[in-house]
Design a protein around this motif. Structure first.
Motif, short mmCIF file in Angstrom:
data_model
loop_
_atom_site.label_atom_id
_atom_site.label_comp_id
_atom_site.label_asym_id
_atom_site.label_seq_id
_atom_site.Cartn_x
_atom_site.Cartn_y
_atom_site.Cartn_z
N GLU A 62 0.72 -1.22 -0.07
CA GLU A 62 0.09 -0.06 0.07
C GLU A 62 0.77 1.28 0.03
OE1 GLU A 62 -3.43 0.33 2.94
OE2 GLU A 62 -3.12 -1.79 2.96
N LEU A 63 0.43 2.17 -0.99
CA LEU A 63 1.22 3.36 -1.10
C LEU A 63 0.52 4.44 -1.05
CD1 LEU A 63 4.04 2.70 -3.58
CD2 LEU A 63 4.63 3.81 -1.31
N PHE A 64 0.74 5.41 -0.33
CA PHE A 64 -0.22 6.51 -0.08
C PHE A 64 -1.85 6.11 -0.12
CE2 PHE A 64 3.38 7.86 -2.80
CZ PHE A 64 4.01 8.50 -1.99
N GLU A 66 -3.22 3.57 -1.26
CA GLU A 66 -3.57 2.89 -2.24
C GLU A 66 -2.70 1.42 -2.52
OE1 GLU A 66 -3.72 4.94 -5.87
OE2 GLU A 66 -4.79 6.71 -4.96
N LEU A 68 -0.70 -1.04 -4.52
CA LEU A 68 -0.06 -0.92 -5.64
C LEU A 68 -0.18 -1.97 -6.56
CD1 LEU A 68 2.59 0.85 -6.47
CD2 LEU A 68 4.06 -0.86 -5.85
N SER A 72 -0.11 1.11 -11.52
CA SER A 72 0.04 2.23 -10.56
C SER A 72 1.02 3.32 -11.00
CB SER A 72 0.43 1.72 -9.15
OG SER A 72 -0.92 0.92 -8.67
N GLU A 74 0.57 6.93 -11.06
CA GLU A 74 0.48 8.08 -10.58
C GLU A 74 1.17 8.30 -9.18
OE1 GLU A 74 -0.76 11.17 -11.59
OE2 GLU A 74 -0.78 10.06 -13.35
N VAL A 75 1.38 6.99 -8.45
CA VAL A 75 2.18 6.91 -7.20
C VAL A 75 3.51 7.50 -7.35
CG1 VAL A 75 0.68 5.53 -5.76
CG2 VAL A 75 2.45 4.43 -7.08
N ARG A 78 4.92 10.69 -7.14
CA ARG A 78 4.87 11.07 -5.68
C ARG A 78 6.23 10.46 -5.01
NH1 ARG A 78 -0.96 10.08 -3.59
NH2 ARG A 78 -0.33 11.19 -1.67
#
Lengths: 306, 235
Positions: A62-64, A66, A68, A72, A74-75, A78
């Motif tokens: 899970e990153l931010f 959401e 993964l 993915s 868009e992550v 960041r």
């Protein structure tokens, strides 16, 4: 504090071999997380999965907030990362490499390249082709690229490799500054504990692909067990004195010359006197506390005994 | 996509490849001119010594430019893509918030567009050279092209597209074997396959073959990109 990065029972099997097994990792927003483990423990594998270069065989990341997935993207905007060692277009200058990075990241902030080069003391070298850089300079440029777009999360795999001691110190201070002033969360792996000890808020120790412990530095400090380190020429005799004359039970023979006494009632003066009375030649005695290094070794040595 | 293609050209120093193309085109020009007007392909008695079906100058132009640019395309694809995998630059590329297929497609297109354009221009140069030369000198080869015809240009472009697209077969082989050398060597094998004669049969002269080659090449291009999303980056 909420987790910016979390792995849930992440396992990676490569050619039938379990490289990492059921890793649970929790990196909180705004902290520096030291990811420790000996060479080959599985640190890079975990980091490759976090950066989506490799896919977990099972488990989720899970990153931010959401999960993964292979799609993915868009992550990634960041995040900043260095995995294994930083690679560049060697014929281009450091500055050109950083500008390219901005283009691909869709980051348009005039002056950010110059500022980042300044931050890493690479302003002059920035004009030279990367092919002419030393290993340390490349490492600095890699860090510059990772922080260039001011990401929310930095994934750094052994980022101080190839740096001299002064460079290491400077980079450690830079990470602390990025964390403090920009609120960047940093996951930093290392097999050299002293590099992480001073800056990490939390450490995770991985060994043989499994997470041995995830603990805050504060907790380690609180847990710190004090002991008396006794160095003698003859440990057998010394052990006899400790158990029969001083009636101590909680001690450990570290090697052929050193004994650690954990008994809270033990006093250095009494021990010295007892050793002298029984003609056990002492070379040193002193009170010490367990460092992160010893804590780390304890966690990773258990396996060797097995 | 256009921006990604331009970035590929920029970071791979496309200017360097432009110089290589100019040199290759110059050498080809000298060679074809010598074939046509200086008699380097003639027997001592002055008669043309050409294989059957190769008496027209266009066959020589097509063959030599195809050979040159198929190898050139393979070398460029190897440099743009296989080398990027090998020196781990792809690790960086795949950490960008861009679809991986799009990244790979931009690299392939960057090479493809450059080579199609270069091949078309080189061929035009060669045909112009021969056309101009034929006005003043006698050619050993038959001047079998008509630059005033629209079909001439359509054929020239289509043949160039097929030749350069064949480079994707080499790319797939190079990527599968994780070797730039394999990509370049396979381009040589493709030349033998497409330019050679087997008895009376020549793939060069066959009308169906280019269509098949084109389809196969595109298939290999898709295979080079396919699955990259879900695969581990293990170079």
């Amino acid at each position: 504090m909420s987790c910016i990065l979390q792995t849930n029972q992440v396992t990676k099997i490569i050619e039938g071999r379990e490289v990492v097994n059921n890793i649970d990792m929790h990196v909180r927003k705004g902290e520096i997380y030291g990811f420790l483990g000996p060479n080959g423990a599985g640190k890079t594998t975990v980091m490759k999965m976090i950066t989506n270069l490799w896919k977990p065989t099972s488990g989720t990341i899970e990153l931010f907030g959401e999960i993964l997935t292979p799609n993915s993207y868009e992550v990634l905007k960041r995040m900043g990362s260095i995995i294994e060692f930083p690679t560049f277009y060697e014929h281009l200058s450091g500055e050109e490499n950083l500008k390219l990075h901005c283009e691909y990241m869709g980051y348009h902030n005039q002056g950010s390249v110059g500022e980042t080069l300044d931050l890493l003391h690479l302003r002059e070298a920035g004009k030279k082709p990367v092919g002419k850089y030393s290993l340390g300079m490349k490492q600095r440029l890699g860090i510059a690229r990772a922080i260039l777009t001011k990401p929310e999360l930095l994934i750094l795999d052994e980022p101080t490799n190839g740096l001299d001691p002064a460079g290491m110190k400077q980079i450690r201070e830079l990470f602390q500054m990025l964390c403090r002033e920009y609120g960047i969360t940093i996951l930093i792996s290392s097999h050299i504990l002293s590099q992480v000890e001073d800056i990490a808020d939390t450490i995770g120790v991985i060994h043989h692909g499994t997470m041995r412990q995830e603990i805050s530095m504060k907790e380690i400090e609180e847990r710190n067990t004090e002991y008396i380190q006794l160095s003698v020429l003859n440990t057998k005799k010394a052990v006899y004195v400790l158990s029969n004359y001083l009636k101590l039970k909680n001690f450990k023979i570290v090697d052929e010359q050193n004994i650690r006494i954990y008994d809270s009632e033990a006093e250095t003066m009494k021990i010295s006197k007892a050793m002298g009375d029984n003609e056990v030649e002492m070379t040193a005695i002193g009170r010490k506390s367990e460092s992160l290094e010893e804590y780390f070794l304890k966690l990773t040595e258990e396996e060797k005994v097995c | 996509m256009l921006k990604l293609i331009k970035l590929e050209w920029k970071k791979n120093q496309i200017g360097k490849y432009c110089i290589y193309v100019l040199i290759a085109a110059g050498l080809l020009c000298v060679f074809i001119y010598s074939l046509a007007f200086l008699g380097i392909a003639n027997d001592p008695d002055g008669k043309l010594d050409a294989a059957e079906g190769m008496e027209g100058i266009s066959s020589s132009i097509e063959m030599f430019t195809s050979i040159t640019f198929l190898i050139f395309t393979s070398v460029m694809l190897a440099n743009f893509m296989i080398r990027a995998y090998k020196n781990k630059i792809m690790n960086v590329m795949f950490s960008y918030p861009i679809k991986r297929q799009k990244i790979l497609a931009s690299q392939m297109l960057a090479v493809w567009i450059f080579n199609v354009a270069a091949l078309v221009l080189t061929k035009l140069c060669l045909y112009l050279c021969i056309f101009e030369g034929a006005r003043h000198m006698t050619s050993s080869f038959v001047i079998d092209f008509h630059m005033g015809s629209g079909m001439f240009y359509v054929q020239l472009i289509l043949k160039s597209v097929v030749t350069v697209t064949m480079g994707f077969i080499s790319l797939f082989i190079g990527l599968t074997l994780k070797s730039s050398k394999a990509a370049v060597i396979s381009s040589f094998l493709l030349i033998f396959l497409t330019q050679a004669n087997i008895g009376d049969f020549s793939m060069r002269e066959n009308g169906v073959v280019p269509a098949v080659i084109m389809a196969v090449s595109l298939g290999f291009a898709v295979m080079s990109v396919g699955g990259v999303q879900t695969k581990d980056l293990t170079y």
